[in-house]
Design an enzyme around this catalytic site. Structure first.
Site, mmCIF file in Angstrom:
data_model
loop_
_atom_site.group_PDB
_atom_site.id
_atom_site.type_symbol
_atom_site.label_atom_id
_atom_site.label_comp_id
_atom_site.label_asym_id
_atom_site.label_seq_id
_atom_site.Cartn_x
_atom_site.Cartn_y
_atom_site.Cartn_z
ATOM 1 C CB SER A 262 7.070 8.255 21.542
ATOM 2 O OG SER A 262 6.875 6.843 21.540
ATOM 3 C CE1 TYR B 74 11.332 7.354 17.860
ATOM 4 C CE2 TYR B 74 10.203 6.387 19.739
ATOM 5 C CZ TYR B 74 10.167 7.132 18.568
ATOM 6 O OH TYR B 74 8.979 7.648 18.116
HETATM 7 N N1 LIG Z 1 4.395 6.184 13.880
HETATM 8 C C1 LIG Z 1 4.475 5.849 15.149
HETATM 9 O O1 LIG Z 1 4.149 4.724 15.525
HETATM 10 C C2 LIG Z 1 4.967 6.857 16.168
HETATM 11 C C3 LIG Z 1 4.763 6.568 17.525
HETATM 12 C C4 LIG Z 1 5.191 7.471 18.483
HETATM 13 C C5 LIG Z 1 5.805 8.645 18.093
HETATM 14 N N2 LIG Z 1 6.005 8.902 16.770
HETATM 15 C C6 LIG Z 1 6.672 10.162 16.411
HETATM 16 O O2 LIG Z 1 5.881 10.847 15.465
HETATM 17 C C7 LIG Z 1 6.711 11.739 14.723
HETATM 18 C C8 LIG Z 1 6.384 11.613 13.250
HETATM 19 O O3 LIG Z 1 6.737 10.296 12.829
HETATM 20 P P1 LIG Z 1 5.893 9.467 11.757
HETATM 21 O O4 LIG Z 1 5.608 8.179 12.377
HETATM 22 O O5 LIG Z 1 4.810 10.285 11.208
HETATM 23 O O6 LIG Z 1 7.045 9.183 10.681
HETATM 24 P P2 LIG Z 1 7.160 9.420 9.114
HETATM 25 O O7 LIG Z 1 8.486 8.833 8.745
HETATM 26 O O8 LIG Z 1 5.960 8.953 8.397
HETATM 27 O O9 LIG Z 1 7.238 11.007 8.985
HETATM 28 C C9 LIG Z 1 8.343 11.734 9.480
HETATM 29 C C10 LIG Z 1 8.607 12.935 8.578
HETATM 30 O O10 LIG Z 1 9.703 13.661 9.151
HETATM 31 C C11 LIG Z 1 10.633 13.985 8.135
HETATM 32 N N3 LIG Z 1 11.965 14.105 8.732
HETATM 33 C C12 LIG Z 1 12.742 13.117 9.236
HETATM 34 N N4 LIG Z 1 13.917 13.635 9.660
HETATM 35 C C13 LIG Z 1 13.859 14.971 9.441
HETATM 36 C C14 LIG Z 1 14.757 16.036 9.652
HETATM 37 N N5 LIG Z 1 15.977 15.832 10.180
HETATM 38 N N6 LIG Z 1 14.373 17.278 9.305
HETATM 39 C C15 LIG Z 1 13.163 17.509 8.746
HETATM 40 N N7 LIG Z 1 12.268 16.532 8.499
HETATM 41 C C16 LIG Z 1 12.618 15.277 8.842
HETATM 42 C C17 LIG Z 1 10.545 12.833 7.144
HETATM 43 O O11 LIG Z 1 11.022 13.220 5.854
HETATM 44 C C18 LIG Z 1 9.044 12.547 7.157
HETATM 45 O O12 LIG Z 1 8.350 13.333 6.208
HETATM 46 C C19 LIG Z 1 8.153 11.397 15.115
HETATM 47 O O13 LIG Z 1 8.628 12.329 16.058
HETATM 48 C C20 LIG Z 1 8.016 10.024 15.745
HETATM 49 O O14 LIG Z 1 9.050 9.753 16.658
HETATM 50 C C21 LIG Z 1 5.599 8.037 15.805
#
Ligand SMILES: NC(=O)c1ccc[n+]([C@@H]2O[C@H](COP(=O)([O-])OP(=O)(O)OC[C@H]3O[C@@H](n4cnc5c(N)ncnc54)[C@H](O)[C@@H]3O)[C@@H](O)[C@H]2O)c1
Length: 272
Positions: free
Chosen positions: A161, A175
């Site tokens: 991130s 985070y």
């Molecule tokens: N969306 C944003 O703005 C953003 C920005 C920077 C980084 N990220 C990173 O992107 C990655 C994906 O996040 P997203 O935004 O797509 O979120 P999201 O909530 O849409 O998807 C996350 C997925 O991970 C699964 N998950 C959560 N905990 C878990 C676990 N312990 N074991 C297995 N699966 C698990 C959830 O069920 C979900 O399907 C994360 O690492 C997040 O930190 C997201």
């Protein structure tokens, strides 16, 4: 000279996407499956997992899923071994599963948020964020390396991130060090695993519209705050991340390792 197809070829590759039932991980799974890879999604949420697997299969994808908590180490070993058994090898792993860390110490309008303050932070909450967002990346890389060394190499792509590189008051405190740890760990792993033909990189997103934080970015005030940080006036759509995912998984990026590739609509240039 390599053709476009050869440069981005992932046909037949054995791919794992953790947290692939939603958001960014789902987009990774989709772009890999749509381009002919064999994909296994690990996710904690069985309902979401079933529906994503069914949908990607409808589009012709070779996709299956395993219900896995990435923080459960014995289960992770078992799940990696099941993929190696079924596909014969593991070529590309997206270490993507992650959770938000609740409110930060400031709101989007600059007011203090009492429950985001360090002196009242719940210890179990701190531990769980570190476990899912940082320690699970260690477990994922460990089992990827174990299998990839046997077959002469592979790609590990970790979702970090921009929070690893800048501080944000509106994001829950645990985070930030979790993602900063991820970046440093990825550089260390690139150093250790390069001579085994294993390339290790981070995708570092800015704000993307997903279900993280209960879909916080769908709340108009929060969405506006993040949109205003972007140099192109919008937050990311998960379609935006597919090209970078395909690049890092394919021959096109054969000389890239230990990198943190930022994909944030220029937000890091705006945040002070
Ligand atoms: N969306 C944003 O703005 C953003 C920005 C920077 C980084 N990220 C990173 O992107 C990655 C994906 O996040 P997203 O935004 O797509 O979120 P999201 O909530 O849409 O998807 C996350 C997925 O991970 C699964 N998950 C959560 N905990 C878990 C676990 N312990 N074991 C297995 N699966 C698990 C959830 O069920 C979900 O399907 C994360 O690492 C997040 O930190 C997201």
């Amino acid at each position: 000279m390599a053709t476009l197809q050869e440069m981005f070829d992932v046909r037949g590759k054995s791919v794992i996407v953790t947290g692939g039932a939603s958001g960014i991980g789902r987009a990774y799974a989709e772009v890999m499956a749509d381009n002919g890879a064999r994909v296994c999604i690990f996710d904690l949420n069985p309902t979401l997992l079933d529906s994503v697997v069914a949908e990607l299969r409808t589009n012709g994808g070779d996709v299956w899923g395993q219900v896995v908590d990435v923080a459960d180490r014995p289960r992770m070993k078992e799940a990696f071994d099941a993929v190696a058994e079924r596909h014969g090898r593991i070529d590309v792993v997206f270490a993507n599963a992650g959770i938000d860390a609740g409110p930060g110490f400031l709101s989007t309008t600059g007011g203090r948020i009492p429950e985001g303050a360090i002196d009242v932070l719940d210890d179990h909450h701190w531990d769980r964020v570190i476990e899912v967002n940082l320690s699970s990346v260690y477990t994922t890389v460990k089992h990827s390396a174990r299998h990839m060394k046997e077959t002469g190499g592979g790609r590990i792509i970790v979702t970090s991130s921009i929070a690893a590189q800048i501080n944000e008051a509106i994001v829950g405190t645990p985070y930030m060090p979790a993602k900063a740890g991820v970046d440093h760990f990825v550089r260390q792993m690139a150093m250790e695993l390069g001579m085994f033909g294993i390339l290790v990189n981070c995708i570092s997103p800015g704000p993307f519209m997903t279900n993280i934080a209960g879909g916080r970015l769908k709340i108009p005030a929060d969405r506006k705050a993040f949109e205003e940080q972007s140099l192109i006036g919008r937050i990311g759509d998960t379609e935006d991340i597919k090209g970078l995912a395909l690049y890092l998984a394919s021959p096109c990026s054969s000389y890239v390792t230990g990198s943190q590739i930022v994909i944030d609509g220029g937000s890091m240039n705006r945040i002070k």
